[in-house]
Design a protein around this motif. Sequence first.
Motif, short mmCIF file in Angstrom:
data_model
loop_
_atom_site.label_atom_id
_atom_site.label_comp_id
_atom_site.label_asym_id
_atom_site.label_seq_id
_atom_site.Cartn_x
_atom_site.Cartn_y
_atom_site.Cartn_z
N ARG A 226 0.82 -1.21 0.00
CA ARG A 226 0.00 0.00 0.00
C ARG A 226 0.86 1.26 0.00
NH1 ARG A 226 -5.37 -0.49 1.78
NH2 ARG A 226 -5.40 1.76 1.35
N ILE A 227 1.93 1.25 0.77
CA ILE A 227 2.82 2.40 0.84
C ILE A 227 3.49 2.64 -0.51
CG2 ILE A 227 4.95 3.29 1.88
CD1 ILE A 227 4.11 1.71 4.44
N GLY A 228 3.92 1.55 -1.15
CA GLY A 228 4.56 1.68 -2.46
C GLY A 228 3.66 2.30 -3.50
N HIS A 257 13.89 -0.52 1.02
CA HIS A 257 14.23 -1.11 -0.28
C HIS A 257 13.02 -1.83 -0.87
CE1 HIS A 257 16.38 -3.56 -3.25
NE2 HIS A 257 17.43 -2.77 -3.07
N LYS A 258 12.28 -2.56 -0.04
CA LYS A 258 11.08 -3.27 -0.50
C LYS A 258 10.00 -2.28 -0.95
CE LYS A 258 11.79 -7.23 2.60
NZ LYS A 258 11.25 -7.94 3.79
N ILE A 259 9.88 -1.18 -0.22
CA ILE A 259 8.86 -0.17 -0.56
C ILE A 259 9.17 0.46 -1.91
CG2 ILE A 259 7.92 2.07 0.11
CD1 ILE A 259 8.32 1.23 3.03
N PHE A 263 6.98 0.47 -5.41
CA PHE A 263 6.67 1.69 -6.16
C PHE A 263 7.02 1.52 -7.64
CE2 PHE A 263 8.27 5.68 -7.98
CZ PHE A 263 7.13 6.47 -7.90
N LEU A 264 8.23 1.03 -7.90
CA LEU A 264 8.69 0.86 -9.27
C LEU A 264 7.95 -0.25 -10.00
CD1 LEU A 264 12.54 1.22 -8.64
CD2 LEU A 264 10.99 2.95 -9.57
N MET A 265 7.41 -1.21 -9.23
CA MET A 265 6.68 -2.32 -9.83
C MET A 265 5.45 -1.85 -10.61
SD MET A 265 7.09 -5.68 -9.86
CE MET A 265 7.97 -6.03 -8.33
N ASP A 321 23.13 0.09 -3.35
CA ASP A 321 21.98 -0.65 -3.90
C ASP A 321 20.70 0.18 -3.83
OD1 ASP A 321 23.61 -2.76 -4.44
OD2 ASP A 321 23.01 -3.96 -2.72
N LEU A 322 20.51 0.88 -2.73
CA LEU A 322 19.31 1.70 -2.57
C LEU A 322 19.33 2.87 -3.55
CD1 LEU A 322 16.78 1.72 -0.83
CD2 LEU A 322 17.95 3.27 0.74
N ALA A 323 20.49 3.48 -3.73
CA ALA A 323 20.61 4.60 -4.67
C ALA A 323 20.39 4.14 -6.11
CB ALA A 323 21.97 5.27 -4.52
#
Length: 529
Positions: A226-228, A257-259, A263-265, A321-323
Amino acid sequence: MTVTLNAYNVVAARCAAEYLGMHESVEKGNFVYKIDVFISSSILRSWKDSIIVLQTTKSLLPMSEELKVASHCIEAIATKACVDVSKVDWSYTYNRKKLPEENGNDPNWNGVRTRAVPKDWWVEDLCELEIDFYKRCIMTIKTKAILSNEVIGEALKAYAYRRLSGFSKGMIQSGNVGKYRSIVDAVVWLLPAEKGSVSCSFLLKLLKAAIIVDSGDMVKAQLVRRIGQQLEEASVNDILIRAPEGESTMYDVDMVHKIIEEFLMQDKNAETDVPEEHEVVEIRRPGVLSDASKLMVAKLMDGYLTEIAKDHNLHVAKFVDLAKLVSGISRPTHDGLYRAIDMYLMEHQAISKSERKKICKLMDCRKLSVDACMHAVQNERLPLRVVVQVLFFEQVRVAAASGSSTPDLPRGLKDLNNGSRRSSRSAATNPEEDWDAVATAEELKALKGELAALRLSNGVGGSERNGSDKAAITKMKGLLKSKKIFAKLFTSKGGQGENSGSDSSESVGSAVLEETKSTPSRNRRNSVS
């Protein structure tokens, strides 16, 4: 004997009458009948009495459930909550601020209420209920499909703030963990499925609470999804999720990272294979994310990276990785990313040259503002290759502002950026390590003076500007010839074709002049990352 019934004792009286068998079959107009008439004609018609009676049924289970007193109260509450607000006689209660006329402070008040009743007038009254009855009330309200999802979301938000101590600050204070877990799980389960029914900030507070009370993986996964979906609404403070106890890092970077992945998904293209004359044709559906949403999330991550960079225990790999997750999002400026990188280098001075190089490759020097360039040229934490790239692209910017053709990237800088180890010098000097080393104070001072000259030339116009440009380029030649370390950039000589380097006598200035004379097809910038 006179018996006075009210909302506080009517359930106890009804259960006692049932236990004593005071039904119509024994005597007409018996006590059970009289109580049922009182409940239906008085109690269930009153909003407040319905809530009070529902609360009293808890201490008289299971008989109160068998007599369906609780069910009748819940149905009455849900029906009243869904009534058209024009028919609601509503007063301000609990945390709601009273109007001036209600406090008697309005001399012009004529006794007539003029303010419209809000759609969520009922939400704070229901916060008095325990979670099991509250859950049943909200479920019944939702089944009527009359109120909007935003109103349901506001009710859940009010309940969480009221019932979870410390929730407003993104934490849960000491208390009954099991009770808090049941509240968090119920609120998450009751959330309307529609995007935007609750704010992203509220969802992130729920996620933090779920982590603290150790809710199940399904609850956390649902919140992450939901947050993503509405991450662009979040602030940096919202996504600063504390790491679980026992972790060495300060923040839970893996959760963020999961969020980001969620979002990108949303923007992944849906591919469908359609056979057409023995061929497979791919039909792609465009992503659903707007450029504005992507840009907001990219800026959000720049700010988040700056905050987590202060953590001394944050490993380079997690930061990089996050960046990289948002590296595909086009940003007009990389100032925020530069700030995060600089913060990490400041707090982790013991990292290796290769790690420093890996971090610095995250940003594009061409997308730094003038102020960021000025800071970078004086930054002793940056590898020398980055400082030289910043200086060169500032020169490119000056050339573009003066109306000249934008110069292409010199061969030396291309080799520098690609990590070329070709050099006419002996292997003992290891020029690659020299470029990955941080710049000395002397080198930064020289670069700072050069950049100042370029900034000065950018402020003049006409023929004066052209003359200043030539003067700046001449100064650049002298600077690079005089600096021993800079000479390595242009002394590389290779074989034919792509491996051929610049001549040792060539400088950035001459390279710029030479590229300016090339055909228009060459007038484009090369990617530097």
